[in-house]
Design a protein around this motif. Structure first.
Motif, PDB file in Angstrom:
ATOM      1  N   ALA A 114       0.926  -1.324  -0.025  1.00 39.60           N
ATOM      2  CA  ALA A 114      -0.065  -0.122   0.033  1.00 39.60           C
ATOM      3  C   ALA A 114       0.614   1.359  -0.097  1.00 39.60           C
ATOM      4  N   VAL A 115       2.000   1.303   0.770  1.00 40.79           N
ATOM      5  CA  VAL A 115       2.894   2.270   0.990  1.00 40.79           C
ATOM      6  C   VAL A 115       3.880   2.426  -0.579  1.00 40.79           C
ATOM      7  N   LYS A 116       4.341   1.081  -1.059  1.00 40.32           N
ATOM      8  CA  LYS A 116       5.120   1.317  -2.222  1.00 40.32           C
ATOM      9  C   LYS A 116       4.575   1.754  -3.349  1.00 40.32           C
ATOM     10  N   TYR A 117       3.136   1.292  -3.447  1.00 35.81           N
ATOM     11  CA  TYR A 117       2.492   1.831  -4.471  1.00 35.81           C
ATOM     12  C   TYR A 117       1.451   2.726  -4.291  1.00 35.81           C
ATOM     13  N   LYS A 118       1.902   3.882  -3.521  1.00 35.66           N
ATOM     14  CA  LYS A 118       1.082   4.729  -3.113  1.00 35.66           C
ATOM     15  C   LYS A 118       0.566   5.727  -4.226  1.00 35.66           C
ATOM     16  N   ASN A 119       1.466   5.816  -5.459  1.00 37.70           N
ATOM     17  CA  ASN A 119       1.276   6.480  -6.375  1.00 37.70           C
ATOM     18  C   ASN A 119      -0.356   6.355  -7.068  1.00 37.70           C
ATOM     19  N   ALA A 120      -0.669   4.987  -6.933  1.00 38.05           N
ATOM     20  CA  ALA A 120      -1.954   4.552  -7.320  1.00 38.05           C
ATOM     21  C   ALA A 120      -3.153   5.309  -6.835  1.00 38.05           C
ATOM     22  N   PRO A 121      -3.428   5.213  -5.504  1.00 38.46           N
ATOM     23  CA  PRO A 121      -4.335   6.216  -4.681  1.00 38.46           C
ATOM     24  C   PRO A 121      -3.981   7.573  -4.809  1.00 38.46           C
ATOM     25  N   LYS A 122      -2.875   7.851  -4.797  1.00 41.10           N
ATOM     26  CA  LYS A 122      -2.155   9.438  -4.699  1.00 41.10           C
ATOM     27  C   LYS A 122      -2.640  10.394  -6.140  1.00 41.10           C
ATOM     28  N   TYR A 123      -2.338   9.423  -7.142  1.00 46.01           N
ATOM     29  CA  TYR A 123      -2.475  10.173  -8.578  1.00 46.01           C
ATOM     30  C   TYR A 123      -3.571   9.494  -9.516  1.00 46.01           C
ATOM     31  N   LEU A 124      -3.637   8.027  -9.418  1.00 43.35           N
ATOM     32  CA  LEU A 124      -4.585   7.604 -10.459  1.00 43.35           C
ATOM     33  C   LEU A 124      -5.856   7.722  -9.901  1.00 43.35           C
ATOM     34  N   LEU A 125      -6.217   7.403  -8.518  1.00 46.94           N
ATOM     35  CA  LEU A 125      -7.447   7.563  -8.098  1.00 46.94           C
ATOM     36  C   LEU A 125      -8.095   8.808  -8.397  1.00 46.94           C
TER      37      LEU A 125
END
Length: 423
Positions: free
Chosen positions: A217-228
């Protein structure tokens, strides 16, 4: 010569994967295509408007509750399989948890929402729409897992099962004039496909833990941070036309628009989604080889342009007559709307499958920026149309804004590849 051509196609992995995926998608969409002239005569434009509203609800919900972690399933390398399993599990848990949070949230504000969209749709269908969103997000997560493992045959069979179920139930319920038959058929079809997609994945063999899920969840935080945010804004703005036309005008006009859009996105539904899956898988493997990256993008654009040009020309010049002939006397307005939007949807067909390149290149922020602009531009189109008193004016503004956005979006993509090469 023909044998050599067929042999060449079979040896081409790109075409082979697209063939497997698109064959299932094409069959699934042909089922819908074959049934549409019948359904359009059984059900009224108002019924299709309510179906479109249900689709809007579950599309927005499913786009939010995964936090877009399903897009990261493709990213771990083969030696990091436990990471991919943790991402998959995290996404499923997120979908279920936040889905029920949305149900509770809607319960607290249901009166205000019903007042805004009107009483044409029963409140229970709002709840069912959110539940469908949970099922749809689970299905999307499973598809991402199949894509990672190149199990394209499984991705191909799911839409066939789903659409077959939808059509059979819709026809039966329509024959017996069951109220909300289209909506019920949509829910059951997604329920069946989502359940089957979960069943074929052996979750008990997955290696995951709370700590592992916290790590990814932390390593791929760009998903919720930018993509979401960008994806959610994009989904909401895609659904703006249905919601606003439903609110500003009538269910009748909304149904005409939804049918026009339903037909226009057929080429995308037939091939675009399959090509998007293959493109994402291939682009993730070849990046950061810049020459191959550019080649993959341009090849995808060229292939889809060839596929979409003839249907676009036909609808552009003969949209109203085609809709009246194929769908029946009630759908002439939908044909006029389709003619106006045909060039815009042609560009969407060509470019939409390559949007995942932004994710692979870790430049998701641009998707958010463009999505934020469209969040205001798309509803502004129909507000202007409403102020003028003409839905067609709103559709013209909508198409123009969309064409400008698509062109700029692809320019940024190619520019970022060129900048990466000079860095």
């Amino acid at each position: 010569m023909i044998k050599n051509f067929i042999k060449k196609i079979k040896s081409n992995e790109w075409l082979k994967n697209i063939g497997i995926l698109s064959s299932g998608t094409i069959i699934a969409q042909l089922i819908i295509v074959a049934a549409t002239p019948i359904l359009s005569r059984i059900y009224q434009p108002k019924d299709f408007a309510l179906l479109a509203l249900l689709v809007s609800i579950y599309s927005i919900c499913s786009g939010a509750i995964t936090l877009k972690y399903e897009t990261a399933i493709m990213l771990p390398k083969r030696q990091e399989e436990n990471e991919a399993e943790s991402i998959f599990t995290l996404t499923i848990f997120s979908s279920i948890f936040f889905g029920f949070v949305l149900i509770c949230l809607y319960f607290s504000i249901s009166e205000n929402v019903t007042e805004y969209i009107g009483s044409s749709i029963s409140e229970r269908w709002i709840y069912i729409g959110i539940l469908t969103g949970i099922l749809f997000s689970i299905q999307a997560t499973c598809i991402a897992w199949f894509n990672r493992n190149k199990e394209f045959n499984k991705i191909g069979i799911l839409p066939i099962i789903q659409n077959t179920t939808i059509v059979i139930i819709a026809l039966v319920l329509g024959y017996y004039t069951v109220e909300s038959g289209l909506l019920l058929a949509q829910f059951v079809g997604i329920l069946v496909a989502s359940s089957l997609s979960l069943l074929v994945i052996n979750l008990f063999s997955f290696r995951y833990s709370i700590e592992g899920m916290r790590y990814v969840a932390v390593k791929y935080k760009n998903a919720p941070k930018y993509l979401l945010p960008s994806n959610l804004v994009d989904i909401v703005t895609q659904q703006w036309p249905i919601i606003l036309i439903f609110s500003f005008y009538s269910a009748e006009i909304s149904g005409q628009f939804s049918m026009a859009w339903r037909i226009l996105v057929l080429p995308m539904a037939l091939l675009g989604a399959a090509i998007a899956q293959v493109f994402y898988q291939r682009y993730a493997n070849i990046w950061p080889n810049l020459d191959l990256a550019r080649s993959e993008i341009f090849r995808t654009w060229k292939f889809l342009a060839i596929i979409g040009i003839l249907p676009t020309i036909a609808i552009l010049f003969f949209g109203e007559y085609l809709f009246l002939f194929i769908l029946g006397d009630a759908w002439g307005e939908a044909g006029k709307m389709a003619s106006i939007m045909s060039l815009m949807t042609f560009l969407r067909l060509i470019t939409a499958p390559t949007a995942s390149a932004f994710n692979v290149m870790s430049i998701q922020r641009y998707s958010f920026y463009f999505g934020l602009v469209l969040f205001f531009a798309r509803p502004l189109s129909f507000v202007l149309g409403f102020m003028i008193g003409d839905v067609y004016t709103g559709i013209i503004f909508f198409s123009i804004f969309e064409i400008i956005q698509i062109s700029l979006y692809q320019f940024v993509l190619i520019r970022q590849i060129n900048l990466y090469s000079s860095a």
